[in-house]
Design an enzyme around this catalytic site. Sequence first.
Site, PDB file in Angstrom:
ATOM      1  N   CYS A   1       0.936  -1.165   0.127  1.00  0.00           N
ATOM      2  CA  CYS A   1      -0.033   0.100  -0.180  1.00  0.00           C
ATOM      3  C   CYS A   1       0.989   1.296  -0.065  1.00  0.00           C
ATOM      4  CB  CYS A   1      -0.904   0.086   1.191  1.00  0.00           C
ATOM      5  SG  CYS A   1      -1.986   1.581   1.240  1.00  0.00           S
TER       6      CYS A   1
ATOM      7  N   CYS B   1      -0.519   4.088   2.280  1.00  0.00           N
ATOM      8  CA  CYS B   1      -0.299   3.891   3.541  1.00  0.00           C
ATOM      9  C   CYS B   1       1.176   4.019   4.049  1.00  0.00           C
ATOM     10  CB  CYS B   1      -0.501   2.602   4.084  1.00  0.00           C
ATOM     11  SG  CYS B   1      -2.091   1.804   3.223  1.00  0.00           S
ATOM     12  N   ASP B   2       2.125   3.656   3.132  1.00  0.00           N
ATOM     13  CA  ASP B   2       3.353   3.581   3.681  1.00  0.00           C
ATOM     14  C   ASP B   2       4.456   4.356   2.866  1.00  0.00           C
ATOM     15  OD1 ASP B   2       2.878   1.761   5.480  1.00  0.00           O
ATOM     16  OD2 ASP B   2       2.978  -0.076   4.115  1.00  0.00           O
TER      17      ASP B   2
HETATM   18  C1  LIG Z   1      -0.123  -3.827   5.691  1.00  0.00           C
HETATM   19  C2  LIG Z   1      -1.375  -2.951   5.353  1.00  0.00           C
HETATM   20  C3  LIG Z   1      -0.991  -1.583   5.858  1.00  0.00           C
HETATM   21  C4  LIG Z   1      -1.916  -0.635   5.682  1.00  0.00           C
HETATM   22  N1  LIG Z   1      -1.757   0.668   6.495  1.00  0.00           N
HETATM   23  C5  LIG Z   1      -3.017   1.503   6.315  1.00  0.00           C
HETATM   24  C6  LIG Z   1      -2.673   2.635   6.767  1.00  0.00           C
HETATM   25  O1  LIG Z   1      -1.539   3.319   7.154  1.00  0.00           O
HETATM   26  N2  LIG Z   1      -3.647   3.641   6.527  1.00  0.00           N
HETATM   27  C7  LIG Z   1      -4.803   3.430   6.301  1.00  0.00           C
HETATM   28  O2  LIG Z   1      -5.820   4.069   6.310  1.00  0.00           O
HETATM   29  N3  LIG Z   1      -5.069   2.001   5.867  1.00  0.00           N
HETATM   30  C8  LIG Z   1      -4.172   1.091   5.569  1.00  0.00           C
HETATM   31  N4  LIG Z   1      -4.285  -0.002   5.129  1.00  0.00           N
HETATM   32  C9  LIG Z   1      -5.654  -0.298   4.587  1.00  0.00           C
HETATM   33  C10 LIG Z   1      -6.702  -0.789   5.739  1.00  0.00           C
HETATM   34  O3  LIG Z   1      -6.144  -1.596   6.501  1.00  0.00           O
HETATM   35  C11 LIG Z   1      -7.989  -0.947   5.082  1.00  0.00           C
HETATM   36  O4  LIG Z   1      -8.350  -0.228   4.103  1.00  0.00           O
HETATM   37  C12 LIG Z   1      -8.953  -1.353   6.125  1.00  0.00           C
HETATM   38  O5  LIG Z   1      -8.626  -2.309   7.286  1.00  0.00           O
HETATM   39  C13 LIG Z   1     -10.415  -2.088   5.537  1.00  0.00           C
HETATM   40  O6  LIG Z   1     -11.143  -2.140   6.492  1.00  0.00           O
HETATM   41  P1  LIG Z   1     -12.469  -3.194   6.462  1.00  0.00           P
HETATM   42  O7  LIG Z   1     -13.071  -2.943   7.939  1.00  0.00           O
HETATM   43  O8  LIG Z   1     -13.251  -2.843   5.305  1.00  0.00           O
HETATM   44  O9  LIG Z   1     -11.911  -4.432   6.248  1.00  0.00           O
HETATM   45  P2  LIG Z   1     -10.473  -5.358   7.082  1.00  0.00           P
HETATM   46  O10 LIG Z   1      -9.682  -4.456   7.963  1.00  0.00           O
HETATM   47  O11 LIG Z   1     -10.059  -6.096   5.729  1.00  0.00           O
HETATM   48  O12 LIG Z   1     -11.285  -6.295   7.933  1.00  0.00           O
HETATM   49  C14 LIG Z   1     -12.368  -7.255   7.470  1.00  0.00           C
HETATM   50  C15 LIG Z   1     -12.455  -8.421   8.572  1.00  0.00           C
HETATM   51  O13 LIG Z   1     -13.465  -9.127   8.199  1.00  0.00           O
HETATM   52  C16 LIG Z   1     -13.130 -10.577   8.737  1.00  0.00           C
HETATM   53  N5  LIG Z   1     -13.748 -11.390   7.829  1.00  0.00           N
HETATM   54  C17 LIG Z   1     -13.174 -11.993   6.971  1.00  0.00           C
HETATM   55  N6  LIG Z   1     -14.225 -12.958   6.146  1.00  0.00           N
HETATM   56  C18 LIG Z   1     -15.045 -13.167   7.357  1.00  0.00           C
HETATM   57  C19 LIG Z   1     -15.980 -14.198   7.573  1.00  0.00           C
HETATM   58  N7  LIG Z   1     -16.096 -15.095   6.684  1.00  0.00           N
HETATM   59  N8  LIG Z   1     -16.492 -14.327   9.071  1.00  0.00           N
HETATM   60  C20 LIG Z   1     -15.976 -13.249   9.889  1.00  0.00           C
HETATM   61  N9  LIG Z   1     -15.143 -12.379   9.798  1.00  0.00           N
HETATM   62  C21 LIG Z   1     -14.580 -12.488   8.612  1.00  0.00           C
HETATM   63  C22 LIG Z   1     -11.491 -10.340   8.812  1.00  0.00           C
HETATM   64  O14 LIG Z   1     -10.889 -11.480   9.590  1.00  0.00           O
HETATM   65  C23 LIG Z   1     -11.412  -9.010   9.416  1.00  0.00           C
HETATM   66  O15 LIG Z   1     -11.289  -9.001  10.766  1.00  0.00           O
HETATM   67  C24 LIG Z   1      -3.328  -0.913   5.295  1.00  0.00           C
HETATM   68  C25 LIG Z   1      -3.567  -2.430   4.924  1.00  0.00           C
HETATM   69  C26 LIG Z   1      -2.536  -3.205   4.760  1.00  0.00           C
HETATM   70  C27 LIG Z   1      -2.731  -4.555   4.398  1.00  0.00           C
END
Ligand SMILES: Cc1cc2nc3c(=O)[nH]c(=O)nc-3n(C[C@H](O)[C@H](O)[C@H](O)COP(=O)(O)OP(=O)(O)OC[C@H]3O[C@@H](n4cnc5c(N)ncnc54)[C@H](O)[C@@H]3O)c2cc1C
Length: 313
Positions: free
Chosen positions: A137, A140-141
Amino acid sequence: METRNLVIIGSGPAGYTAAIYAARANLSPLVIGGFMMGGQSGGQLMITTDVENYPGFPDGIKGPELMAKFRAQAERFGTEVWDKDVAKVDFSKRPFVVSTDEKQVAAQAVIIATGAAARRLNTPAEERFWNKGISACATCDGSLPIFRDKPIAVIGGGDTAMEEALYLTRFGSKITIIHRRDDFRASDIMLERARKHPKIAWKTSAVLEDTSGDKLLQSLKVKDLKSGAVETLPANGLFLAIGHEPNTGVFKGRIDLDEAGYIKTDGDARTNVPGVFAAGDCVDHVYRQAVTAAGQGCMAALQAERFLEAERK
Ligand SMILES: Cc1cc2nc3c(=O)[nH]c(=O)nc-3n(C[C@H](O)[C@H](O)[C@H](O)COP(=O)(O)OP(=O)(O)OC[C@H]3O[C@@H](n4cnc5c(N)ncnc54)[C@H](O)[C@@H]3O)c2cc1C
Protein backbone atom coordinates in the site's frame (compact mmCIF):
# COMPACT_ATOMS: atom_id res chain seq x y z
CA MET A 1 -31.98 -20.04 18.06
CA GLU A 2 -31.31 -16.59 19.45
CA THR A 3 -32.47 -13.64 17.29
CA ARG A 4 -30.48 -10.39 17.20
CA ASN A 5 -31.41 -7.01 15.81
CA LEU A 6 -28.14 -6.71 13.97
CA VAL A 7 -25.22 -9.01 13.21
CA ILE A 8 -22.07 -7.41 11.83
CA ILE A 9 -19.67 -9.73 10.01
CA GLY A 10 -16.06 -8.52 10.19
CA SER A 11 -13.99 -6.68 12.79
CA GLY A 12 -11.93 -4.19 10.78
CA PRO A 13 -12.50 -0.42 10.84
CA ALA A 14 -15.79 -0.81 8.92
CA GLY A 15 -17.23 -3.52 11.19
CA TYR A 16 -16.28 -1.88 14.49
CA THR A 17 -17.43 1.57 13.37
CA ALA A 18 -20.78 0.07 12.38
CA ALA A 19 -20.87 -1.57 15.82
CA ILE A 20 -20.14 1.71 17.65
CA TYR A 21 -23.02 3.47 15.86
CA ALA A 22 -25.43 0.53 16.18
CA ALA A 23 -24.62 -0.01 19.86
CA ARG A 24 -25.17 3.66 20.63
CA ALA A 25 -28.54 3.36 18.87
CA ASN A 26 -29.46 0.56 21.32
CA LEU A 27 -29.36 -2.20 18.72
CA SER A 28 -27.08 -4.39 20.89
CA PRO A 29 -25.12 -5.60 17.87
CA LEU A 30 -23.21 -8.83 17.66
CA VAL A 31 -19.91 -8.64 15.77
CA ILE A 32 -18.72 -11.96 14.36
CA GLY A 33 -15.24 -10.73 13.86
CA GLY A 34 -13.32 -13.31 11.91
CA PHE A 35 -10.21 -15.16 12.69
CA MET A 36 -8.44 -15.01 9.38
CA MET A 37 -5.72 -12.38 9.67
CA GLY A 38 -3.01 -14.44 11.27
CA GLY A 39 -5.47 -16.07 13.65
CA GLN A 40 -6.89 -12.88 15.13
CA SER A 41 -9.76 -10.48 14.65
CA GLY A 42 -9.24 -6.79 13.89
CA GLY A 43 -8.70 -6.83 10.14
CA GLN A 44 -5.87 -5.73 7.91
CA LEU A 45 -4.40 -3.16 10.30
CA MET A 46 -3.42 -6.00 12.63
CA ILE A 47 -0.59 -6.83 10.23
CA THR A 48 0.86 -3.36 9.92
CA THR A 49 3.07 -1.28 12.16
CA ASP A 50 2.61 2.51 12.03
CA VAL A 51 -0.63 4.05 10.85
CA GLU A 52 0.16 7.71 10.24
CA ASN A 53 -2.90 8.87 8.33
CA TYR A 54 -5.77 7.97 10.66
CA PRO A 55 -7.18 11.28 11.94
CA GLY A 56 -6.91 11.93 15.65
CA PHE A 57 -3.45 10.41 16.11
CA PRO A 58 -0.99 13.18 15.25
CA ASP A 59 1.99 11.05 16.28
CA GLY A 60 0.72 7.95 14.47
CA ILE A 61 -0.41 4.74 16.12
CA LYS A 62 0.43 1.05 15.69
CA GLY A 63 -2.18 -0.84 13.68
CA PRO A 64 -3.01 -3.41 16.40
CA GLU A 65 -3.26 -0.65 19.04
CA LEU A 66 -5.68 1.30 16.85
CA MET A 67 -7.84 -1.78 16.36
CA ALA A 68 -7.82 -2.52 20.10
CA LYS A 69 -9.21 1.00 20.60
CA PHE A 70 -11.90 0.44 17.95
CA ARG A 71 -12.92 -2.76 19.74
CA ALA A 72 -12.90 -1.22 23.21
CA GLN A 73 -15.09 1.64 21.98
CA ALA A 74 -17.56 -0.78 20.38
CA GLU A 75 -17.68 -2.95 23.52
CA ARG A 76 -18.08 0.05 25.79
CA PHE A 77 -21.50 0.71 24.28
CA GLY A 78 -22.64 -2.91 24.53
CA THR A 79 -21.35 -4.67 21.43
CA GLU A 80 -20.74 -8.39 21.83
CA VAL A 81 -17.87 -9.84 19.79
CA TRP A 82 -17.36 -13.45 18.72
CA ASP A 83 -13.85 -14.11 17.39
CA LYS A 84 -15.10 -16.62 14.86
CA ASP A 85 -15.38 -16.87 11.09
CA VAL A 86 -18.79 -16.94 9.48
CA ALA A 87 -19.02 -20.17 7.50
CA LYS A 88 -22.53 -19.86 6.05
CA VAL A 89 -25.35 -17.34 5.67
CA ASP A 90 -28.98 -17.73 4.74
CA PHE A 91 -30.40 -14.49 3.39
CA SER A 92 -33.38 -16.14 1.65
CA LYS A 93 -35.86 -15.04 4.32
CA ARG A 94 -35.97 -13.00 7.51
CA PRO A 95 -34.79 -13.32 10.12
CA PHE A 96 -31.55 -14.11 8.31
CA VAL A 97 -29.37 -16.90 9.67
CA VAL A 98 -25.62 -16.47 10.17
CA SER A 99 -23.59 -19.55 11.08
CA THR A 100 -20.10 -20.21 12.31
CA ASP A 101 -18.78 -23.76 12.51
CA GLU A 102 -20.10 -23.97 16.07
CA LYS A 103 -23.12 -21.71 16.41
CA GLN A 104 -26.01 -20.15 14.56
CA VAL A 105 -27.66 -16.82 15.18
CA ALA A 106 -30.73 -15.25 13.59
CA ALA A 107 -30.59 -11.56 12.63
CA GLN A 108 -33.17 -9.00 11.61
CA ALA A 109 -30.45 -7.12 9.73
CA VAL A 110 -26.86 -7.89 8.73
CA ILE A 111 -23.89 -5.68 7.90
CA ILE A 112 -21.12 -7.33 5.93
CA ALA A 113 -17.68 -5.79 6.53
CA THR A 114 -15.36 -8.66 5.68
CA GLY A 115 -12.69 -6.56 3.97
CA ALA A 116 -10.18 -7.68 1.42
CA ALA A 117 -6.65 -8.97 1.31
CA ALA A 118 -3.83 -7.65 -0.84
CA ARG A 119 -2.47 -10.44 -3.01
CA ARG A 120 0.99 -11.42 -1.93
CA LEU A 121 3.79 -13.29 -3.62
CA ASN A 122 4.01 -15.73 -0.70
CA THR A 123 7.73 -16.31 -1.21
CA PRO A 124 10.50 -16.30 1.40
CA ALA A 125 11.99 -13.29 -0.43
CA GLU A 126 8.82 -11.31 0.33
CA GLU A 127 8.36 -12.66 3.84
CA ARG A 128 11.88 -11.64 4.92
CA PHE A 129 11.30 -7.89 4.45
CA TRP A 130 7.51 -7.62 4.85
CA ASN A 131 6.93 -4.32 6.68
CA LYS A 132 10.70 -3.76 6.52
CA GLY A 133 10.70 -2.22 3.08
CA ILE A 134 8.05 -4.38 1.42
CA SER A 135 4.45 -3.21 1.47
CA ALA A 136 1.22 -3.57 -0.48
CA CYS A 137 0.00 0.00 0.00
CA ALA A 138 1.81 3.09 -1.28
CA THR A 139 -0.81 5.47 0.15
CA CYS A 140 -0.25 3.91 3.57
CA ASP A 141 3.52 3.53 3.61
CA GLY A 142 5.02 5.52 0.72
CA SER A 143 5.82 8.61 2.77
CA LEU A 144 7.76 6.73 5.46
CA PRO A 145 11.27 8.13 6.00
CA ILE A 146 12.89 4.83 4.90
CA PHE A 147 11.74 5.49 1.34
CA ARG A 148 12.65 9.18 1.09
CA ASP A 149 14.96 9.86 -1.86
CA LYS A 150 15.66 6.14 -2.16
CA PRO A 151 15.19 3.75 -5.10
CA ILE A 152 11.85 1.92 -4.97
CA ALA A 153 10.34 -0.86 -7.08
CA VAL A 154 6.70 -1.66 -7.81
CA ILE A 155 5.55 -5.10 -8.98
CA GLY A 156 2.48 -5.20 -11.21
CA GLY A 157 1.13 -4.28 -14.61
CA GLY A 158 -2.37 -2.91 -13.99
CA ASP A 159 -3.78 0.53 -13.22
CA THR A 160 -3.03 0.08 -9.52
CA ALA A 161 0.65 -0.52 -10.26
CA MET A 162 0.79 2.66 -12.36
CA GLU A 163 -1.02 4.64 -9.67
CA GLU A 164 1.25 3.33 -6.95
CA ALA A 165 4.36 4.09 -9.03
CA LEU A 166 3.20 7.62 -9.85
CA TYR A 167 2.34 8.27 -6.20
CA LEU A 168 5.74 7.00 -5.09
CA THR A 169 7.54 9.42 -7.42
CA ARG A 170 6.80 12.06 -4.74
CA PHE A 171 9.08 10.28 -2.30
CA GLY A 172 11.55 7.95 -4.02
CA SER A 173 14.58 8.90 -6.12
CA LYS A 174 13.67 6.42 -8.87
CA ILE A 175 10.73 4.04 -9.24
CA THR A 176 11.19 0.84 -11.24
CA ILE A 177 8.08 -1.01 -12.39
CA ILE A 178 8.73 -4.74 -12.58
CA HIS A 179 6.23 -6.68 -14.68
CA ARG A 180 6.34 -10.31 -15.74
CA ARG A 181 5.03 -9.61 -19.26
CA ASP A 182 5.83 -7.14 -22.03
CA ASP A 183 2.26 -5.93 -22.35
CA PHE A 184 0.26 -4.25 -19.61
CA ARG A 185 -3.29 -4.61 -18.31
CA ALA A 186 -3.20 -0.92 -17.28
CA SER A 187 -5.35 1.53 -19.22
CA ASP A 188 -3.61 3.52 -21.96
CA ILE A 189 -4.01 6.77 -20.06
CA MET A 190 -2.37 5.45 -16.87
CA LEU A 191 0.38 3.74 -18.82
CA GLU A 192 1.06 6.93 -20.76
CA ARG A 193 1.25 8.97 -17.55
CA ALA A 194 3.73 6.53 -16.06
CA ARG A 195 5.76 6.33 -19.28
CA LYS A 196 6.09 10.11 -19.40
CA HIS A 197 7.33 10.39 -15.83
CA PRO A 198 11.09 10.99 -15.70
CA LYS A 199 11.50 9.14 -12.39
CA ILE A 200 9.87 5.90 -13.61
CA ALA A 201 11.95 3.08 -15.14
CA TRP A 202 10.78 -0.31 -16.44
CA LYS A 203 11.78 -3.95 -16.18
CA THR A 204 9.39 -6.01 -18.30
CA SER A 205 9.38 -9.78 -18.79
CA ALA A 206 11.05 -9.81 -15.41
CA VAL A 207 10.31 -11.39 -12.03
CA LEU A 208 11.56 -10.99 -8.49
CA GLU A 209 14.06 -13.71 -7.63
CA ASP A 210 15.30 -12.60 -4.23
CA THR A 211 15.64 -9.75 -1.73
CA SER A 212 18.52 -8.71 0.46
CA GLY A 213 19.41 -6.17 3.09
CA ASP A 214 20.54 -5.95 6.66
CA LYS A 215 17.52 -5.19 8.86
CA LEU A 216 15.70 -3.33 6.09
CA LEU A 217 15.38 -4.08 2.40
CA GLN A 218 18.31 -2.79 0.34
CA SER A 219 18.26 -4.60 -2.99
CA LEU A 220 16.38 -7.00 -5.21
CA LYS A 221 17.51 -9.74 -7.55
CA VAL A 222 15.42 -9.51 -10.70
CA LYS A 223 15.42 -12.20 -13.38
CA ASP A 224 14.94 -11.37 -17.05
CA LEU A 225 12.57 -14.08 -18.29
CA LYS A 226 13.85 -13.86 -21.87
CA SER A 227 17.60 -14.01 -21.31
CA GLY A 228 17.57 -15.74 -17.91
CA ALA A 229 20.03 -13.11 -16.63
CA VAL A 230 19.70 -12.08 -12.98
CA GLU A 231 20.39 -8.45 -12.13
CA THR A 232 20.80 -6.79 -8.74
CA LEU A 233 18.59 -3.73 -8.41
CA PRO A 234 19.16 -1.32 -5.51
CA ALA A 235 15.76 -0.85 -3.82
CA ASN A 236 14.90 0.33 -0.33
CA GLY A 237 11.23 -0.17 -1.05
CA LEU A 238 9.19 -2.78 -2.87
CA PHE A 239 5.46 -2.23 -3.33
CA LEU A 240 3.26 -5.10 -4.47
CA ALA A 241 0.44 -4.01 -6.75
CA ILE A 242 -0.79 -7.37 -7.95
CA GLY A 243 -4.40 -7.00 -6.90
CA HIS A 244 -6.70 -7.51 -3.95
CA GLU A 245 -9.12 -10.33 -3.13
CA PRO A 246 -12.35 -9.34 -1.39
CA ASN A 247 -13.28 -11.76 1.42
CA THR A 248 -16.70 -12.50 0.03
CA GLY A 249 -16.63 -16.22 -0.87
CA VAL A 250 -19.24 -16.99 1.81
CA PHE A 251 -21.73 -14.60 0.18
CA LYS A 252 -21.45 -15.92 -3.37
CA GLY A 253 -24.94 -16.75 -4.62
CA ARG A 254 -26.50 -15.06 -1.54
CA ILE A 255 -26.12 -11.41 -2.60
CA ASP A 256 -25.00 -9.68 -5.80
CA LEU A 257 -21.23 -9.49 -6.28
CA ASP A 258 -19.37 -7.96 -9.23
CA GLU A 259 -17.05 -9.98 -11.49
CA ALA A 260 -14.11 -9.44 -9.15
CA GLY A 261 -16.14 -10.61 -6.14
CA TYR A 262 -16.76 -7.18 -4.55
CA ILE A 263 -20.21 -6.68 -3.02
CA LYS A 264 -22.50 -4.50 -5.11
CA THR A 265 -24.31 -1.76 -3.20
CA ASP A 266 -26.47 1.18 -4.19
CA GLY A 267 -23.81 3.61 -2.92
CA ASP A 268 -25.65 3.92 0.41
CA ALA A 269 -24.48 0.56 1.80
CA ARG A 270 -27.64 -1.31 0.71
CA THR A 271 -27.13 -4.62 -1.09
CA ASN A 272 -29.76 -6.18 -3.35
CA VAL A 273 -31.23 -8.02 -0.31
CA PRO A 274 -33.30 -5.66 1.86
CA GLY A 275 -31.88 -5.75 5.38
CA VAL A 276 -28.37 -6.76 4.28
CA PHE A 277 -25.85 -3.91 4.13
CA ALA A 278 -22.16 -3.86 3.23
CA ALA A 279 -19.25 -1.55 3.99
CA GLY A 280 -15.50 -1.16 3.68
CA ASP A 281 -12.96 -2.95 1.51
CA CYS A 282 -15.35 -5.80 0.62
CA VAL A 283 -17.28 -3.17 -1.36
CA ASP A 284 -14.67 -0.55 -2.16
CA HIS A 285 -11.90 -1.36 -4.62
CA VAL A 286 -10.92 2.28 -5.11
CA TYR A 287 -10.01 3.97 -1.81
CA ARG A 288 -9.15 1.01 0.47
CA GLN A 289 -8.26 3.08 3.53
CA ALA A 290 -9.11 2.65 7.20
CA VAL A 291 -10.84 6.02 7.37
CA THR A 292 -13.01 5.37 4.29
CA ALA A 293 -13.88 1.89 5.60
CA ALA A 294 -14.85 3.43 8.95
CA GLY A 295 -17.00 6.03 7.16
CA GLN A 296 -18.76 3.34 5.20
CA GLY A 297 -19.30 1.33 8.40
CA CYS A 298 -21.04 4.38 9.88
CA MET A 299 -23.26 4.67 6.78
CA ALA A 300 -24.18 0.99 6.94
CA ALA A 301 -25.14 1.23 10.62
CA LEU A 302 -27.30 4.31 10.05
CA GLN A 303 -29.01 2.55 7.13
CA ALA A 304 -29.58 -0.60 9.19
CA GLU A 305 -31.02 1.49 12.01
CA ARG A 306 -33.43 3.23 9.61
CA PHE A 307 -34.41 -0.08 8.07
CA LEU A 308 -35.25 -1.62 11.46
CA GLU A 309 -36.95 1.54 12.68
CA ALA A 310 -39.20 1.72 9.58
CA GLU A 311 -40.45 -1.80 10.33
CA ARG A 312 -41.36 -0.89 13.88
CA LYS A 313 -43.68 1.92 12.75
C1 LIG B 1 -0.13 -3.88 5.49
C2 LIG B 1 -1.25 -2.88 5.40
C3 LIG B 1 -1.07 -1.61 5.85
C4 LIG B 1 -2.09 -0.67 5.77
N1 LIG B 1 -1.87 0.58 6.25
C5 LIG B 1 -2.87 1.48 6.22
C6 LIG B 1 -2.67 2.79 6.72
O1 LIG B 1 -1.58 3.14 7.18
N2 LIG B 1 -3.72 3.65 6.68
C7 LIG B 1 -4.94 3.29 6.16
O2 LIG B 1 -5.87 4.09 6.18
N3 LIG B 1 -5.15 2.06 5.66
C8 LIG B 1 -4.15 1.15 5.67
N4 LIG B 1 -4.35 -0.09 5.14
C9 LIG B 1 -5.64 -0.39 4.54
C10 LIG B 1 -6.67 -0.67 5.65
O3 LIG B 1 -6.15 -1.64 6.51
C11 LIG B 1 -7.98 -1.16 5.04
O4 LIG B 1 -8.47 -0.23 4.10
C12 LIG B 1 -9.03 -1.34 6.14
O5 LIG B 1 -8.56 -2.22 7.14
C13 LIG B 1 -10.32 -1.88 5.58
O6 LIG B 1 -11.20 -2.05 6.63
P1 LIG B 1 -12.40 -3.09 6.55
O7 LIG B 1 -13.09 -3.01 7.85
O8 LIG B 1 -13.19 -2.88 5.32
O9 LIG B 1 -11.73 -4.52 6.34
P2 LIG B 1 -10.55 -5.33 7.08
O10 LIG B 1 -9.67 -4.46 7.86
O11 LIG B 1 -9.98 -6.15 5.97
O12 LIG B 1 -11.35 -6.25 8.07
C14 LIG B 1 -12.18 -7.28 7.62
C15 LIG B 1 -12.50 -8.19 8.76
O13 LIG B 1 -13.44 -9.16 8.34
C16 LIG B 1 -13.05 -10.43 8.82
N5 LIG B 1 -13.63 -11.48 8.00
C17 LIG B 1 -13.35 -11.82 6.73
N6 LIG B 1 -14.09 -12.87 6.35
C18 LIG B 1 -14.86 -13.19 7.43
C19 LIG B 1 -15.81 -14.21 7.69
N7 LIG B 1 -16.15 -15.13 6.79
N8 LIG B 1 -16.40 -14.23 8.90
C20 LIG B 1 -16.09 -13.33 9.86
N9 LIG B 1 -15.18 -12.34 9.66
C21 LIG B 1 -14.57 -12.30 8.46
C22 LIG B 1 -11.53 -10.38 8.77
O14 LIG B 1 -10.96 -11.36 9.61
C23 LIG B 1 -11.31 -8.97 9.30
O15 LIG B 1 -11.38 -8.94 10.68
C24 LIG B 1 -3.34 -1.04 5.21
C25 LIG B 1 -3.55 -2.34 4.75
C26 LIG B 1 -2.52 -3.26 4.85
C27 LIG B 1 -2.74 -4.67 4.35
